[in-house]
Design an enzyme around this catalytic site. Sequence first.
Site, mmCIF file in Angstrom:
data_model
loop_
_atom_site.group_PDB
_atom_site.id
_atom_site.type_symbol
_atom_site.label_atom_id
_atom_site.label_comp_id
_atom_site.label_asym_id
_atom_site.label_seq_id
_atom_site.Cartn_x
_atom_site.Cartn_y
_atom_site.Cartn_z
ATOM 1 N N CYS A 83 4.488 -16.699 1.244
ATOM 2 C CA CYS A 83 4.275 -17.309 2.558
ATOM 3 C C CYS A 83 5.153 -18.681 2.559
ATOM 4 O O CYS A 83 6.590 -18.377 2.955
ATOM 5 C CB CYS A 83 2.741 -17.886 2.501
ATOM 6 S SG CYS A 83 2.226 -18.306 4.416
ATOM 7 N N HIS A 195 0.442 -12.897 1.811
ATOM 8 C CA HIS A 195 -0.252 -13.253 0.672
ATOM 9 C C HIS A 195 -0.820 -12.303 -0.316
ATOM 10 O O HIS A 195 -1.961 -11.793 -0.013
ATOM 11 C CB HIS A 195 -1.640 -14.251 0.973
ATOM 12 C CG HIS A 195 -1.030 -15.539 1.781
ATOM 13 N ND1 HIS A 195 -1.135 -16.639 1.186
ATOM 14 C CD2 HIS A 195 -1.002 -15.851 3.153
ATOM 15 C CE1 HIS A 195 -0.714 -17.675 1.825
ATOM 16 N NE2 HIS A 195 -0.511 -17.084 3.256
ATOM 17 N N GLU A 197 -1.959 -12.608 -3.170
ATOM 18 C CA GLU A 197 -3.101 -12.948 -3.703
ATOM 19 C C GLU A 197 -4.258 -12.719 -3.017
ATOM 20 O O GLU A 197 -5.520 -12.813 -3.595
ATOM 21 C CB GLU A 197 -3.169 -14.446 -4.329
ATOM 22 C CG GLU A 197 -3.482 -15.513 -3.220
ATOM 23 C CD GLU A 197 -2.239 -15.600 -2.277
ATOM 24 O OE1 GLU A 197 -2.316 -16.464 -1.411
ATOM 25 O OE2 GLU A 197 -1.220 -14.852 -2.273
#
Length: 214
Positions: A83, A195, A197
Amino acid sequence: MKNIGIINCGMGNLHSVSNAISNIGFNPVIINASKDLVSFACSALVLPGVGSFDLAIDRLEKKNLIEPVKLWIQEDRPFVGICLGLQLLFEGSDEGSKPGLKIFNGYVSQFKHSLVKKVPHMGWNKLYFNRFNTIDNLVPHYFHYDLQPWAYFVHSYYIEPKDCYTFNTTSLTFYGKQKIVSSISYNNILATQFHPEKSGLFGLFILKRFLSSY
């Protein structure tokens, strides 16, 4: 178990990135100063972040991490930008006045309200892959042109590269009428606007395949 350094800019998603790294079988270590890169013997670096471009650069400067991070990348050591961590690799941002890391040519621009539904771009969106890029060298068997997985985004700015030939644009995303470069690769760099994650099994797969390659 490999140590994966997560650079602490104090910019949001440190905890979720750390959990993701742990869940895919690596040992996450938090990098607060340049000496940590040596003491933790990191195999790879991750630069995550959500928020202000200038504030992130300012915090990296105060921790004396600007030059060590640039040197790490210049030495072709494994690096993941997430990001804001992707955006910081470029020359600067509309959001402020501080220079970025200048790994790549180009700037970070704010979404134009005439082209998008609302700002920020938040939520799940589809990734489109170019069949002629070389992402298969990094995360083979999944990042492929005929697969269109979804990923999670939270951002108000997007990168506008000056010279796309200096790296591989590995995926694009469309938000309203705006085309977004959603991931890039270059040598040992993988950087995403989304993202990983927070992108479920697909995001964890990307991180694991990349970090396991080194």
